[in-house]
Design an enzyme around this catalytic site. Sequence first.
Site, PDB file in Angstrom:
ATOM      1  N   GLU A 177       1.337  -1.414   0.262  1.00  0.00           N
ATOM      2  CA  GLU A 177      -0.352   0.190   0.085  1.00  0.00           C
ATOM      3  C   GLU A 177       0.844   1.267   0.053  1.00  0.00           C
ATOM      4  O   GLU A 177       1.432   1.710   0.696  1.00  0.00           O
ATOM      5  CB  GLU A 177      -1.063   0.208   1.361  1.00  0.00           C
ATOM      6  CG  GLU A 177      -2.051   1.008   1.692  1.00  0.00           C
ATOM      7  CD  GLU A 177      -2.793   1.226   2.397  1.00  0.00           C
ATOM      8  OE1 GLU A 177      -2.559   0.725   3.286  1.00  0.00           O
ATOM      9  OE2 GLU A 177      -3.447   2.009   2.399  1.00  0.00           O
ATOM     10  N   LYS A 219      -2.064  -2.390  -2.838  1.00  0.00           N
ATOM     11  CA  LYS A 219      -3.474  -1.451  -2.627  1.00  0.00           C
ATOM     12  C   LYS A 219      -2.985   0.045  -3.068  1.00  0.00           C
ATOM     13  O   LYS A 219      -2.637   1.106  -1.982  1.00  0.00           O
ATOM     14  CB  LYS A 219      -3.727  -1.693  -1.050  1.00  0.00           C
ATOM     15  CG  LYS A 219      -4.766  -0.482  -0.348  1.00  0.00           C
ATOM     16  CD  LYS A 219      -4.927  -1.474   0.888  1.00  0.00           C
ATOM     17  CE  LYS A 219      -6.151  -0.412   1.915  1.00  0.00           C
ATOM     18  NZ  LYS A 219      -6.701  -0.850   2.804  1.00  0.00           N
TER      19      LYS A 219
HETATM   20  P1  13P Z   1      -9.310   4.289   3.624  1.00  0.00           P
HETATM   21  O1  13P Z   1      -9.743   3.839   2.592  1.00  0.00           O
HETATM   22  O2  13P Z   1     -10.690   4.724   4.783  1.00  0.00           O
HETATM   23  O3  13P Z   1      -8.624   4.814   3.180  1.00  0.00           O
HETATM   24  O4  13P Z   1      -8.535   2.656   4.629  1.00  0.00           O
HETATM   25  C1  13P Z   1      -7.749   2.291   3.847  1.00  0.00           C
HETATM   26  C2  13P Z   1      -6.535   1.526   4.283  1.00  0.00           C
HETATM   27  O5  13P Z   1      -6.500   0.079   4.933  1.00  0.00           O
HETATM   28  C3  13P Z   1      -5.672   2.255   5.194  1.00  0.00           C
HETATM   29  O6  13P Z   1      -4.076   1.461   5.168  1.00  0.00           O
END
Ligand code: 13P
Length: 336
Positions: A177, A219
């Site tokens: 991510e 992600k």
């Molecule tokens: P949000 O969808 O609220 O951005 O959170 C996703 C997430 O896992 C943040 O690390």
Amino acid sequence: MNKEILSATIQEIFSNHRGLLAMDESLPTCNKRFAAVGIPQTEEMRRRYRQLLITTPGLQESIGAVILFDETIRQKTNEGSPFTSVLQEAGIIIGIKVDKGTILQPGFPNEKITEGLDGLPNRLQEYKNMGARFAKWRAVIRIGENMPSRGNIEANIHALARYSACCQEAGIVPIVEPEILMEGNHTLLQCFKTTARVLKNLFYNFYIQRIWLGGIILKPNMVISGTGASHTGSIGEVASYTVECLKQSVPAAVPAIAFLSGGQSPEDATRHLNAMHQLYKGELPWILSFSFARAIQQPTLDCWKGDDKNTVAAQKLLIEHAATNKAARMGIYTPS
Ligand code: 13P
């Protein structure tokens, strides 16, 4: 590395057009969301809220996997069943946030790096023994004057690569991510350029660090203008900027992409994902799904307010938002 295990986990998570529910807010983040709706910030309230989420009847229809926080993976229901058993019985795959949050990067004012590599192989083994089959590590990148810097991008993606290597070695799928934050005045085009820059660097670094692309889930953020921008793109513009950016930057060998919502409203996040599938039907090399926290959970949290007499109504909202995102993943979402 056991590639079959990694592939099987990924296929199972996204089977039947499902996506992920991120419910891995760290203690400060969870407490901040609780404070905003007047819920006491205690371990017991966090347990009750997460219990509400995971015991929602039929959640597994739209949600193939949930991402938990360290506190949550160890918790039990009122009846004493471990949360992990409840999820396994429902056919929902368990994941765990393994980064230890962000700190300011020394020498780089206003830019952050993520901590948590020390001792990671041992922690992964412990989580695996508890039933976790995938993990998550979040890096945050800011757009601003002279940001992001090369040094910040490289430090963050190097950590993402080292984390991913540890996970794959342990038979755990890494969710990768690299979040470009929405805070700022940046345009859609600036977000496009920064997202592409970060992702291209990421995949080059993954090549150097010998990450098997078939065994990761990416992600990313959607390509979206900053919260302070004077002009925001239309639903179609966000969808096409996002997919064009991903097509230029993410190798087809990556099996799945699952977006974060990043502070978009639930409605916007769903409509954006839906538009991507409508505009690019049959053209996407990867699974394109969701891994939302706020865009799925927020209406549920607002409804629950820490009061168990609201549980049924709150769970109904959770199911609705999970189901609308499953529909968006198929490009068949209609606001009605
Ligand atoms: P949000 O969808 O609220 O951005 O959170 C996703 C997430 O896992 C943040 O690390």
